[in-house]
Scaffold this motif. Structure first.
Motif, PDB file in Angstrom:
ATOM      1  N   LEU A 150       0.709  -0.936  -0.020  1.00 21.21           N
ATOM      2  CA  LEU A 150       0.113   0.196  -0.092  1.00 21.21           C
ATOM      3  C   LEU A 150       0.824   1.265   0.062  1.00 21.21           C
ATOM      4  O   LEU A 150       0.353   2.310  -0.427  1.00 21.21           O
ATOM      5  CB  LEU A 150      -0.997   0.172   1.343  1.00 21.21           C
ATOM      6  N   ASP A 151       1.991   1.173   0.684  1.00 20.92           N
ATOM      7  CA  ASP A 151       2.952   2.441   0.820  1.00 20.92           C
ATOM      8  C   ASP A 151       4.428   1.977   0.670  1.00 20.92           C
ATOM      9  O   ASP A 151       4.973   1.387   1.563  1.00 20.92           O
ATOM     10  CB  ASP A 151       2.610   2.965   2.177  1.00 20.92           C
ATOM     11  N   ASP A 152       5.017   2.215  -0.448  1.00 14.88           N
ATOM     12  CA  ASP A 152       4.464   2.953  -1.819  1.00 14.88           C
ATOM     13  C   ASP A 152       4.797   2.272  -3.130  1.00 14.88           C
ATOM     14  O   ASP A 152       4.879   2.779  -4.069  1.00 14.88           O
ATOM     15  CB  ASP A 152       4.774   4.389  -1.714  1.00 14.88           C
ATOM     16  N   ILE A 458      -1.814   0.252   6.791  1.00 14.21           N
ATOM     17  CA  ILE A 458      -0.685   0.871   6.167  1.00 14.21           C
ATOM     18  C   ILE A 458       0.207   1.009   7.423  1.00 14.21           C
ATOM     19  O   ILE A 458      -0.165   1.402   8.500  1.00 14.21           O
ATOM     20  CB  ILE A 458      -1.149   2.256   5.717  1.00 14.21           C
ATOM     21  N   GLU A 463      -0.409  -5.604   5.637  1.00 11.95           N
ATOM     22  CA  GLU A 463      -0.472  -4.615   4.724  1.00 11.95           C
ATOM     23  C   GLU A 463      -0.589  -5.667   3.371  1.00 11.95           C
ATOM     24  O   GLU A 463       0.163  -6.621   3.245  1.00 11.95           O
ATOM     25  CB  GLU A 463       0.809  -3.918   4.752  1.00 11.95           C
TER      26      GLU A 463
END
Ligand SMILES: [Zn+2]
Length: 484
Positions: A150-152, A458, A463
Motif C-alpha cells: 500500500l505504501d508505496d 498501512i 499490509e
C-alpha cells in the motif's frame, strides 16, 4: 392561528431553499473520451510481488541497506526492459532513481510522477500476526502481502508497468515525463527526493504538475458518504514541527513535597493543550473545496447544514472536532509525544522535559507555532526550543479548478466509475513537499480503494493489496499518462 402556521411554513421554506442551490459538480469528472485500452502483461502482479521481497527499509539513524536496493534495482531492470532502454535514467544521492521520457512537443512542459521505494520496518513482535511473510512477496487468496503493497511500492511498480506497456506499443507523451523513485520518504525524504529537488533547483528544471502518493479512494470514512467511494486528492500538505519544552523548579526530598514542582508544571502544560487548544478550528482552502465537491452528494440534513454556510460554520466545525481526522483537518494539532523527568524514586526532580509535535495547517508557519508554544509554556514557567532542528512549513495549496486536476479526476472516474472526486488536505508527509515551489501544482493521490478496516494495514499488520486492485492501479496510470 392560521397566520402563525403560514408564517412557520414560509420560514421553513426559506430555510430549506438554499439546499436546492447546492448543485453536484461531479459530472465534469466523467471522461468525455476513452483512452486506448492497452493490454497489461499477465506477469505484472508477480513482478510487483517479487519487488516486495527486497527489504528496502528506512530507519533512524540512517543506515541504507545497499544490497537490498541493488537487488531491487536489478529486478526493475530485468522486469521493465523497454523502460530501461527508452528512458534517460540517473541515480540521485545513493539509491533514488530519476528517469525522463522525452515529450514530442517542442519546448514541452514537464510533468513529474513521484513514488518511493523505501518502506517502514515490521515490528518483530507482530510478525506472528501476519498471514504471510511481510518480505517474501507472497500471494495468498488473491492478495499480495507485504511491506510496500500500500505504501508505496504499488505505485512505483504500477507506474513502471504502465510505462512498459505504453512504450512497448510505441507510445510517446506530448510533454516531458519525469519520474522520481525516492529512497527515504519514510524518514523525511531529504536524501532522496530532497536531493533530486535540489538538483532541479540548481538546473532550473520546473514542472507544470507533480503527481505523488497520499490520498486514496476512501470507502466509508467520509462522514455523510458511508457507502460511496470518494477519491481524495491532496492539494496541500500540512507542515511539521516538534518543540521541546523545559520546566525548571526547585526539587527536593519526596518526604516533604511542595504543592508545585517541575513534573506538575509539565503535566498542567500538557493538559492545557487539550483543554484549551492554542488555535481555534478553521476551514482551509482544501477543506472549502472538499465541501463544494462533496456536500451536494450528502443526505438532505447535511446538505442543509452546508447550504446555510457561513451561518452554520461553527456548527460544522464543532462537528469536525468529534473525530481525530476531523480535528487534524481543521486545526494545528498539538500533542505531547515524549516526556521525561526524575532520577530516583525519592527525589523530586528540579527539571522536566516535554516534546510536542504539531502538524501545521496551510496559512500558518513553523514560527507561528513556535510563538504559540512559547506563549503557552510561559504561563507554566516553561521554556521552548526547537526539537531536532527539523521543521517544515505547510505547502502551498494547488488549484483544484485547472486542467490537470480535471484530467486526474477523469482518470479516476475512467478506472473507478463509482468514485466521487474531491480535493483534500494531506495530513502526513510525502516526498513531493521537497518540490514545493518547483511546480505550478502538486496532486497527491494513490489509486487504491481502502475501507476503514484497511487503513491500519498501512505501516501495520497484514499490509496487502488484492491482485485485481493492483491491475486497476496499473490501468489508472495507463489512462492518466495518455490523458495528460
Ligand atoms: Zn509513503
Amino acid at each position: 392561528m392560521k397566520k402563525i402556521i403560514l408564517t412557520l411554513i414560509a420560514i421553513a421554506l426559506i430555510a430549506v431553499l438554499p439546499v436546492f442551490k447546492l448543485q453536484s459538480i461531479q459530472d465534469k469528472y466523467i471522461p468525455t473520451k476513452a483512452t486506448e485500452n492497452y493490454h497489461i502483461r499477465s506477469a505484472a502482479t508477480e513482478i510487483f510481488a517479487k519487488g516486495l521481497s527486497y527489504k528496502t527499509i528506512s530507519q533512524v539513524p540512517v543506515m541504507i541497506d545497499s544490497a537490498a536496493f541493488d537487488g531491487l534495482f536489478a529486478h526493475l531492470k530485468a522486469s521493465f526492459p523497454a523502460v530501461y532502454e527508452r528512458l534517460h535514467i540517473d541515480t540521485v544521492s545513493t539509491h533514488t532513481l530519476w528517469m525522463k521520457l522525452d515529450g514530442t512537443k517542442e519546448n514541452a512542459e514537464n510533468i513529474l510522477f513521484i513514488s518511493h521505494l523505501d518502506v517502514v520496518p515490521v515490528d518483530p513482535k507482530t510478525i506472528k500476526d501476519w498471514e504471510a511473510d511481510p518480505f517474501a512477496g507472497e500471494i495468498v487468496d488473491n492478495y499480495v502481502y507485504g511491506r510496500g503493497t500500500l505504501d508505496d511500492k504499488a505505485s512505483a511498480f504500477g507506474i513502471l508497468e504502465a510505462l512498459e506497456t505504453l512504450i512497448s506499443n510505441d507510445w510517446q507523451p506530448s510533454y516531458n515525463f519525469y519520474f522520481c523513485f525516492g529512497q527515504d520518504e519514510e524518514i523525511g525524504g531529504r536524501n532522496g527526493a530532497g536531493a533530486a529537488a535540489a538538483i532541479c533547483r540548481e538546473k532550473g528544471i520546473t514542472f507544470r504538475t507533480i503527481f505523488d502518493e497520499a490520498g486514496t479512494i476512501s470507502i466509508g470514512s467520509v462522514p455523510g458518504l458511508k457507502k460511496t467511494p470518494v477519491a481524495l486528492i491532496g492539494v496541500a500538505e500540512k507542515g511539521y514541527i516538534s518543540v521541546e519544552v523545559n520546566f525548571e523548579q526547585p526539587g527536593g526530598h519526596s518526604s516533604m513535597p511542595d504543592t508545585g514542582n517541575a513534573i506538575l508544571s509539565a503535566s498542567a502544560f500538557i493538559t492545557s493543550l487539550n483543554e484549551d487548544p492554542m488555535f481555534k478550528p478553521e476551514f482551509t482552502d482544501p477543506l472549502q473545496g472538499f465541501m463544494t465537491h462533496l456536500a451536494p452528494e450528502m443526505s438532505f440534513g447535511l446538505k442543509w447544514a452546508f447550504s446555510l454556510r457561513p451561518l452554520t460554520n461553527s456548527l460544522i466545525l464543532s462537528n469536525y472536532q468529534g473525530s481525530s481526522t476531523g480535528r487534524a483537518l481543521t486545526t494545528n494539532t498539538a500533542v505531547a509525544t515524549m516526556v521525561g523527568a526524575g532520577i530516583k524514586d525519592n527525589v523530586i526532580p528540579s527539571s522536566s522535559r516535554v516534546v510536542c509535535n504539531t502538524r501545521i495547517l496551510p496559512g500558518y508557519s513553523v514560527h507561528d507555532i513556535i510563538n504559540a508554544y512559547s506563549e503557552r509554556a510561559s504561563e507554566y514557567n516553561g521554556a521552548v526550543q526547537w526539537y531536532n532542528d527539523y521543521g517544515t512549513d505547510p505547502t502551498a495549496t494547488s488549484s483544484f479548478e485547472g486542467k490537470d486536476f480535471l484530467t486526474l479526476g477523469q482518470s479516476i472516474r475512467a478506472t473507478f466509475p463509482e468514485a466521487l472526486v474531491s480535493p483534500y488536505l494531506t495530513l502526513g508527509g510525502t516526498d513531493s513537499k521537497n518540490f514545493d515551489g518547483l511546480a505550478q501544482q502538486i496532486y497527491r493521490f494513490l489509486p487504491i480503494a481502502l475501507t476503514a478496516e484497511d487503513l491500519p494495514r498501512i505501516h501495520g499488520i497484514n499490509e496487502r493489496l488484492h491482485v485485481d486492485a493492483y491491475r486497476d492501479l496499473c490501468r489508472f496510470y495507463l489512462d492518466l499518462f495518455q490523458r495528460i
